[in-house]
Design a protein around this motif. Structure first.
Motif, PDB file in Angstrom:
ATOM      1  N   ARG A   1      -2.560  -5.004 -12.699  1.00 27.15           N
ATOM      2  CA  ARG A   1      -3.987  -5.075 -13.055  1.00 27.15           C
ATOM      3  C   ARG A   1      -4.886  -4.956 -11.822  1.00 27.15           C
ATOM      4  N   ASN A   2      -4.427  -5.470 -10.700  1.00 26.70           N
ATOM      5  CA  ASN A   2      -5.262  -5.475  -9.501  1.00 26.70           C
ATOM      6  C   ASN A   2      -5.001  -4.231  -8.665  1.00 26.70           C
ATOM      7  N   LEU A   3      -5.942  -3.302  -8.712  1.00 24.70           N
ATOM      8  CA  LEU A   3      -5.763  -2.044  -7.987  1.00 24.70           C
ATOM      9  C   LEU A   3      -6.902  -1.856  -6.992  1.00 24.70           C
ATOM     10  N   THR A   4      -6.538  -1.387  -5.807  1.00 24.35           N
ATOM     11  CA  THR A   4      -7.544  -1.118  -4.786  1.00 24.35           C
ATOM     12  C   THR A   4      -7.126   0.133  -4.019  1.00 24.35           C
ATOM     13  N   ALA A   5      -7.994   0.652  -3.178  1.00 22.26           N
ATOM     14  CA  ALA A   5      -7.663   1.827  -2.363  1.00 22.26           C
ATOM     15  C   ALA A   5      -8.645   1.929  -1.203  1.00 22.26           C
TER      16      ALA A   5
ATOM     17  N   CYS B   1       0.843  -1.208   0.000  1.00 23.74           N
ATOM     18  CA  CYS B   1       0.000   0.000   0.000  1.00 23.74           C
ATOM     19  C   CYS B   1       0.868   1.244   0.000  1.00 23.74           C
ATOM     20  N   LEU B   2       0.494   2.222  -0.781  1.00 25.93           N
ATOM     21  CA  LEU B   2       1.098   3.540  -0.581  1.00 25.93           C
ATOM     22  C   LEU B   2       0.390   4.173   0.609  1.00 25.93           C
TER      23      LEU B   2
ATOM     24  N   ASP C   1     -11.478  -0.534  -0.403  1.00 30.50           N
ATOM     25  CA  ASP C   1     -11.280  -0.993   0.976  1.00 30.50           C
ATOM     26  C   ASP C   1     -12.060  -0.074   1.928  1.00 30.50           C
ATOM     27  N   HIS C   2     -12.868  -0.674   2.740  1.00 31.72           N
ATOM     28  CA  HIS C   2     -13.918  -0.019   3.540  1.00 31.72           C
ATOM     29  C   HIS C   2     -15.093   0.297   2.601  1.00 31.72           C
ATOM     30  N   GLY C   3     -15.201   1.552   2.201  1.00 31.86           N
ATOM     31  CA  GLY C   3     -16.278   1.905   1.274  1.00 31.86           C
ATOM     32  C   GLY C   3     -17.650   1.957   1.911  1.00 31.86           C
ATOM     33  N   ARG C   4     -17.696   1.947   3.258  1.00 28.96           N
ATOM     34  CA  ARG C   4     -19.032   1.873   3.882  1.00 28.96           C
ATOM     35  C   ARG C   4     -19.876   3.105   3.526  1.00 28.96           C
ATOM     36  N   ARG C   5     -19.227   4.265   3.318  1.00 26.62           N
ATOM     37  CA  ARG C   5     -20.003   5.484   3.045  1.00 26.62           C
ATOM     38  C   ARG C   5     -20.528   5.546   1.605  1.00 26.62           C
TER      39      ARG C   5
ATOM     40  N   PHE D   1      -1.896  -3.618  -5.953  1.00 32.91           N
ATOM     41  CA  PHE D   1      -1.391  -2.388  -5.344  1.00 32.91           C
ATOM     42  C   PHE D   1      -2.542  -1.668  -4.650  1.00 32.91           C
ATOM     43  N   GLY D   2      -2.274  -1.138  -3.447  1.00 32.14           N
ATOM     44  CA  GLY D   2      -3.321  -0.460  -2.690  1.00 32.14           C
ATOM     45  C   GLY D   2      -2.863   0.861  -2.088  1.00 32.14           C
ATOM     46  N   MET D   3      -3.751   1.466  -1.317  1.00 36.90           N
ATOM     47  CA  MET D   3      -3.466   2.786  -0.708  1.00 36.90           C
ATOM     48  C   MET D   3      -4.193   2.868   0.624  1.00 36.90           C
ATOM     49  N   SER D   4      -3.487   3.353   1.651  1.00 36.41           N
ATOM     50  CA  SER D   4      -4.126   3.448   2.972  1.00 36.41           C
ATOM     51  C   SER D   4      -3.665   4.722   3.671  1.00 36.41           C
ATOM     52  N   SER D   5      -3.836   4.753   4.990  1.00 35.26           N
ATOM     53  CA  SER D   5      -3.479   5.876   5.870  1.00 35.26           C
ATOM     54  C   SER D   5      -4.582   6.945   5.863  1.00 35.26           C
TER      55      SER D   5
END
Ligand code: HPA
Ligand code: ZN
Length: 364
Positions: free
Chosen positions: A213-217, A155-156, A241-245, A186-190
């Motif tokens: 090809r597999n990207l998430t955030a 994750c970045l 990732d999460h995405g509850r809102r 590849f993902g992104m957090s913080s």
């Protein structure tokens, strides 16, 4: 774990949820570092923990502090201090293997594990040290934990400058790790507040150009639904990732359902970080009714006090779901995974078997 004892409706399904083959897609390996291990490693590696924070007086005091996080940033402050005790390949291997073993014991059969190489690199621990430790744990799991597939996702982190993220990405690309499957995507957090997805287009464009090809955030944890839709449009992610809102925007829910974009929900984490007051406030029913695919995940279990089975039980406690609804959730989590179609087929048959057994015991 207290959560399983307090089930209002769900105790009848507790054994079923335990036996149900599970996929976990949202677990930060650094978030599995519990206070006891943190203190042990600090001592072994001669790392000085903060002297000006009484939370670091003992593992008990630290655990108590973890129970009163105010929000995501308050948690992240402690989460990143925890990184400081992880120095060697052996540290990363031990931390990772301990989690794989624990998840396996809860009938997790497929794991996609986040890690934050950028933060380790910025503090002088090489990408290769971290990745070698994670890979060694995976190799050991392949020998000792039957039928567990494991993938890793770097994750970045949004709180560090873009050039630092690009540097980390370049290192993973140069190692050939996207190509050879050492990492799966590849993902992104913080931190999320004021971190609009468009700030990170250059990094995601670079990842795509490198063939990832597999990207998430992570979005929609604290940030608005617009961040979720913008991440899909501008970063090209196929998972959130999460995405509850996202539930705040009906058109977005339709888009998620139509395009099979999976949300990796983290119910216990959301309560611990006060995004919601209780799990009942998660839009689980809306997601099910609208055909939005989601998985249930522990996020940072050492900090939030709930492992993956606790998340399943807490959701059952809150929503009193049927076996058929759990089958839908389990199958959606398999379909949204980044493993091969052959592996998905294997996992799906396992879910069929767990559901069949449950229906034989209690027809419903
Ligand atoms: N959100 C954002 N960043 C994180 C999280 C999270 O839930 N866990 C670890 N890093
Ligand atoms: Zn997370």
């Amino acid at each position: 774990m207290v959560l399983t004892q307090s089930l209002k409706h769900g105790s009848i399904l507790h054994d079923f949820l335990c036996a149900l083959p599970k996929c976990e897609h949202h677990i930060h390996i650094e978030g599995t570092l519990d206070p006891e291990l943190l203190f042990t490693l600090a001592e072994r590696n001669s790392v000085q923990l903060p002297l000006d924070d009484p939370a670091f007086e003992s593992s008990t005091a630290l655990k108590a502090r973890y129970s009163v996080f105010e929000n995501l940033d308050d948690f992240l402050h402690y989460y990143f201090i925890g990184f400081s005790v992880l120095l060697t390949e052996a540290d990363f291997e031990a931390l990772t293997y301990a989690y794989l073993e624990r998840a396996h014991a809860q009938n997790v059969h497929h794991l996609e594990v986040f890690f934050d190489p950028q933060v380790h690199m910025e503090r002088g621990i090489s990408y290769s040290t971290v990745m070698s430790g994670l890979s060694a744990a995976k190799a050991r799991a392949a020998a000792e934990l039957p039928d567990l597939s494991v993938m890793f996702i770097p994750c970045l982190v949004r709180h560090l400058p873009i050039p630092s993220a690009l540097n980390m990405l370049a290192e993973v690309v140069a190692a050939g790790h996207f190509e050879d499957g050492t990492v799966a995507g590849f993902g992104m957090s913080s931190t999320e507040k004021n971190m609009h997805p468009t700030m990170f287009t250059s990094v995601y464009d670079s990842a795509r150009e490198a063939g990832v090809r597999n990207l998430t955030a992570h979005f929609g944890e604290e940030g608005p639904a617009e961040y979720v839709s913008s991440a899909i449009t501008h970063l090209g992610v196929g998972r959130i990732d999460h995405g509850r809102r996202a539930a705040e925007d009906p058109a977005l829910l339709d888009h998620l359902a139509k395009n099979s974009i999976m949300l990796t929900l983290c119910p216990i984490s959301n309560v611990a970080l006060r995004g919601i007051a209780e799990i009942e406030q998660l839009p689980i029913r809306e997601f099910l009714e609208r055909g939005v695919r989601f998985s249930l995940n522990s996020d940072d279990p050492a900090y939030f006090g709930g492992h993956v089975l606790d998340c399943y039980c807490a959701v059952q406690d809150a929503f009193n779901l049927s076996v058929g609804e759990w089958e839908t959730i389990a199958k959606g989590a398999i379909d949204g995974s980044w493993c091969s179609s052959e592996r998905k087929q294997q996992l799906s048959l396992k879910v069929d078997e767990a559901v069949r057994r449950q229906r034989m015991m209690i027809p419903m």
